[in-house]
Design a protein around this motif. Structure first.
Motif, short mmCIF file in Angstrom:
data_model
loop_
_atom_site.label_atom_id
_atom_site.label_comp_id
_atom_site.label_asym_id
_atom_site.label_seq_id
_atom_site.Cartn_x
_atom_site.Cartn_y
_atom_site.Cartn_z
N LEU A 255 0.92 -1.25 0.48
CA LEU A 255 -0.44 0.05 -0.62
C LEU A 255 0.77 1.47 -0.25
CD1 LEU A 255 -2.54 -1.39 2.21
CD2 LEU A 255 -2.59 -0.54 0.54
N GLY A 256 1.92 1.72 0.00
CA GLY A 256 3.30 2.29 -0.11
C GLY A 256 3.21 3.40 -1.46
N GLN A 257 2.95 2.25 -2.20
CA GLN A 257 3.25 2.85 -3.92
C GLN A 257 1.59 1.96 -4.96
OE1 GLN A 257 5.91 1.43 -5.31
NE2 GLN A 257 5.39 -1.69 -4.91
N ASP A 258 1.42 3.65 -5.74
CA ASP A 258 0.38 2.97 -6.58
C ASP A 258 0.83 1.54 -7.12
OD1 ASP A 258 -0.65 5.10 -6.01
OD2 ASP A 258 -0.24 6.79 -7.88
N ALA A 259 -0.23 0.80 -6.77
CA ALA A 259 -0.12 -0.68 -7.56
C ALA A 259 -1.80 -0.99 -8.44
CB ALA A 259 0.38 -1.39 -6.20
N MET A 260 -1.54 -1.85 -8.97
CA MET A 260 -2.62 -2.71 -9.16
C MET A 260 -2.20 -4.21 -8.69
SD MET A 260 -3.72 -3.42 -13.23
CE MET A 260 -3.51 -2.01 -14.17
N LEU A 261 -3.73 -5.17 -8.28
CA LEU A 261 -3.95 -6.61 -8.14
C LEU A 261 -4.78 -7.15 -8.75
CD1 LEU A 261 -3.35 -8.84 -6.21
CD2 LEU A 261 -4.75 -7.63 -3.93
N VAL A 262 -4.35 -8.07 -8.89
CA VAL A 262 -5.40 -8.61 -10.24
C VAL A 262 -6.05 -9.88 -9.50
CG1 VAL A 262 -6.24 -9.17 -12.53
CG2 VAL A 262 -4.23 -7.56 -11.83
N ALA A 263 -6.81 -10.64 -8.56
CA ALA A 263 -7.26 -11.23 -8.27
C ALA A 263 -8.07 -12.51 -8.71
CB ALA A 263 -7.38 -11.21 -7.06
N GLY A 264 -7.15 -13.72 -9.12
CA GLY A 264 -8.13 -14.95 -10.01
C GLY A 264 -8.72 -15.46 -9.35
N ASP A 265 -9.44 -15.23 -7.64
CA ASP A 265 -9.83 -16.76 -7.21
C ASP A 265 -10.80 -17.30 -7.83
OD1 ASP A 265 -8.15 -14.79 -6.20
OD2 ASP A 265 -7.61 -15.94 -4.66
N LEU A 266 -12.61 -16.96 -8.25
CA LEU A 266 -13.38 -16.43 -8.30
C LEU A 266 -13.71 -17.15 -9.96
CD1 LEU A 266 -15.12 -13.95 -7.12
CD2 LEU A 266 -14.84 -15.59 -6.03
N ALA A 267 -13.02 -17.47 -10.58
CA ALA A 267 -13.03 -17.63 -12.16
C ALA A 267 -13.34 -19.07 -12.35
CB ALA A 267 -11.38 -18.00 -12.60
N GLU A 268 -12.67 -20.29 -11.48
CA GLU A 268 -12.51 -21.81 -11.35
C GLU A 268 -14.45 -22.18 -11.50
OE1 GLU A 268 -10.96 -25.60 -11.26
OE2 GLU A 268 -9.85 -24.38 -10.15
N ALA A 269 -15.10 -21.14 -10.29
CA ALA A 269 -16.09 -21.21 -9.47
C ALA A 269 -17.33 -20.89 -10.80
CB ALA A 269 -16.22 -20.77 -8.59
N ALA A 270 -16.91 -19.54 -11.07
CA ALA A 270 -17.52 -19.26 -11.38
C ALA A 270 -17.69 -19.67 -13.39
CB ALA A 270 -17.35 -17.72 -12.44
N ILE A 271 -17.11 -19.76 -13.76
CA ILE A 271 -17.25 -20.68 -15.73
C ILE A 271 -17.68 -22.30 -14.95
CG2 ILE A 271 -15.69 -21.79 -17.04
CD1 ILE A 271 -13.38 -19.85 -16.26
N ALA A 272 -18.06 -22.93 -13.40
CA ALA A 272 -18.14 -24.23 -13.40
C ALA A 272 -19.76 -24.22 -13.49
CB ALA A 272 -17.62 -24.88 -12.27
N ALA A 273 -20.17 -22.58 -12.86
CA ALA A 273 -21.90 -22.67 -12.13
C ALA A 273 -21.47 -22.49 -11.09
CB ALA A 273 -22.86 -22.61 -13.48
N ASP A 274 -20.69 -23.48 -10.38
CA ASP A 274 -20.28 -23.35 -8.58
C ASP A 274 -20.35 -22.41 -7.68
OD1 ASP A 274 -20.11 -24.47 -6.42
OD2 ASP A 274 -18.20 -25.64 -6.92
N TRP A 275 -21.66 -21.46 -7.71
CA TRP A 275 -22.08 -20.24 -7.25
C TRP A 275 -22.64 -20.82 -5.91
CZ3 TRP A 275 -21.53 -17.22 -10.50
CH2 TRP A 275 -22.14 -17.30 -12.01
N GLY A 276 -22.48 -21.93 -5.23
CA GLY A 276 -21.68 -22.27 -3.38
C GLY A 276 -20.38 -21.97 -3.27
N SER A 277 -19.94 -22.54 -4.04
CA SER A 277 -18.42 -21.72 -4.10
C SER A 277 -17.36 -20.43 -4.49
CB SER A 277 -16.84 -23.07 -4.98
OG SER A 277 -17.49 -24.39 -4.43
N TRP A 278 -18.74 -19.47 -5.16
CA TRP A 278 -18.51 -18.72 -5.50
C TRP A 278 -18.98 -17.58 -4.67
CZ3 TRP A 278 -21.29 -14.46 -5.68
CH2 TRP A 278 -20.98 -13.08 -5.97
N VAL A 279 -19.72 -17.83 -3.57
CA VAL A 279 -19.63 -17.16 -2.75
C VAL A 279 -18.71 -17.27 -1.74
CG1 VAL A 279 -21.72 -16.92 -0.31
CG2 VAL A 279 -22.42 -17.15 -2.70
N MET A 280 -18.26 -18.99 -1.36
CA MET A 280 -17.30 -18.46 -0.29
C MET A 280 -16.15 -17.98 -0.97
SD MET A 280 -17.37 -22.79 0.86
CE MET A 280 -17.86 -23.38 -0.66
N GLY A 281 -15.98 -17.96 -1.81
CA GLY A 281 -14.55 -17.04 -2.14
C GLY A 281 -14.94 -15.68 -2.44
N MET A 282 -16.53 -14.99 -2.23
CA MET A 282 -16.12 -13.59 -2.28
C MET A 282 -16.66 -13.29 -0.47
SD MET A 282 -16.84 -11.98 -4.73
CE MET A 282 -18.37 -10.76 -4.40
#
Length: 339
Positions: A255-282
């Protein structure tokens, strides 16, 4: 004070599921970040797309776009320690293609779980065929290779996450320039069909690697972006950034400098329409990202937070600040997840 851009692919649920999923979430910090903003905009994609909204956004933000398509290959090569030099390079992803009822369909590449030994063996098997066809094949990691094909400029290719689960007929390149590509694909498919790697994978009930996906053409020497951090993303995307985070804990260090963070944790659950895992990821994002970042805005350690949330069909781009979070009259709500 720093600015942080947080990019969360698949954090927007599809419209038909959004109301129910929003009700299932217990994410008060996210609600505050979404509701008390200094700016916000939502964009929807057209029907015939060859890149997902977050991929297009990243390509434009990083200056890695060619003819309206993400052009990530050369920059990803540099991020993996390779020198693209001259020429037209493509990203090559080993893939599993299966026969559905009436069409061919590519599985989510994340489900391959390809080891370095497997990736290297399949690469070494395919390389002579590529060289015989006049193309250099370079190894980045197990699931990320690169092919130089100067004569293939203009091929209309889609990103792998765009085509996963879809009818591949709609995304296969057409025209004279596509014929050499299809010929090489067929030759490598036949070679891999009886390869020991695939025999061993099938014995372990893992999907065989029976094809590759080509995309991301670039002829620029653009390098990696050191201010971009990544977590749980495909190898090509991690290669574009300067640092890979094994965990989302300890964000104070960035947080000490300007940055971009890309977090892809939700991709596999969303692609598989596994919404229970998606909710847990959120919910994990609420604990590891949303609540800590909201606190840093309120105590002044973070000046501005930009949130970029996407689905297959839309992208929500909003910004908030410590001052915006004082808008007590704006009741925190997750309504913008359903917009």
């Amino acid at each position: 004070m720093a600015h942080l851009t947080l990019v969360l692919p698949y954090a927007l649920p599809l419209p038909e599921f959004a109301p129910d999923l929003a009700r299932a979430l217990n994410t008060p910090a996210l609600a505050a970040l979404l509701s008390r903003t200094s700016s916000h905009a939502q964009h929807r994609t057209g029907e015939a797309v060859h890149a997902l909204p977050h991929e297009t956004w990243l390509a434009r933000s990083l200056g890695l776009e060619r003819e309206g398509r993400p052009a990530f290959a050369a920059a990803a090569m540099r991020g993996l320690g390779l020198d693209p030099g001259e020429g037209n390079w493509f990203i090559v992803n080993p893939a599993h293609i299966q026969i559905a009822r009436s069409h061919l369909m590519m599985a989510d590449l994340r489900q391959l779980a390809l080891s370095e030994d497997e990736g290297r063996a399949l690469f070494e098997a395919a390389r002579p065929l590529c060289e015989e066809a006049g193309h250099r094949l370079a190894y980045g990691d197990a699931g990320t290779w690169f092919l130089r094909a100067d004569a293939w400029t203009g091929l209309d290719l889609a990103t792998p996450d765009t085509v996963v689960g879809m009818d591949l007929t709609d995304f296969m390149p057409k025209g004279d320039k596509a014929l050499p590509y299809r010929r090489l694909q067929n030759e490598i498919q036949m070679l891999w069909y009886a390869h020991p790697v695939n025999a061993a994978r099938e014995a372990r009930r893992l999907p065989p690697v029976n094809a590759f996906w080509l995309w991301g053409a670039a002829d620029t020497n653009a390098g990696r972006h050191s201010a971009m951090l990544t977590h749980a993303v495909p190898g090509w995307l991690a290669a574009l950034g300067g640092r890979r985070l094994d965990t989302l804990a300890g964000l104070d260090a960035v947080l000490g400098q300007d940055a971009m963070l890309v977090a892809g944790d939700l991709a596999e659950a969303a692609i598989a329409a596994d919404w229970g895992s998606w909710v847990m990821g959120m919910q994990r994002f609420e604990e590891q990202l949303f609540a800590p970042l909201l606190a840093t805005l309120k105590d002044g350690r973070l000046k501005r937070l930009r949130l970029v949330l996407s689905s297959r069909e839309a992208l929500l781009d909003l910004s908030t600040t410590g001052l915006a979070q004082r808008k007590f009259w704006n009741r925190p709500t997750l309504a913008r997840l359903s917009a």
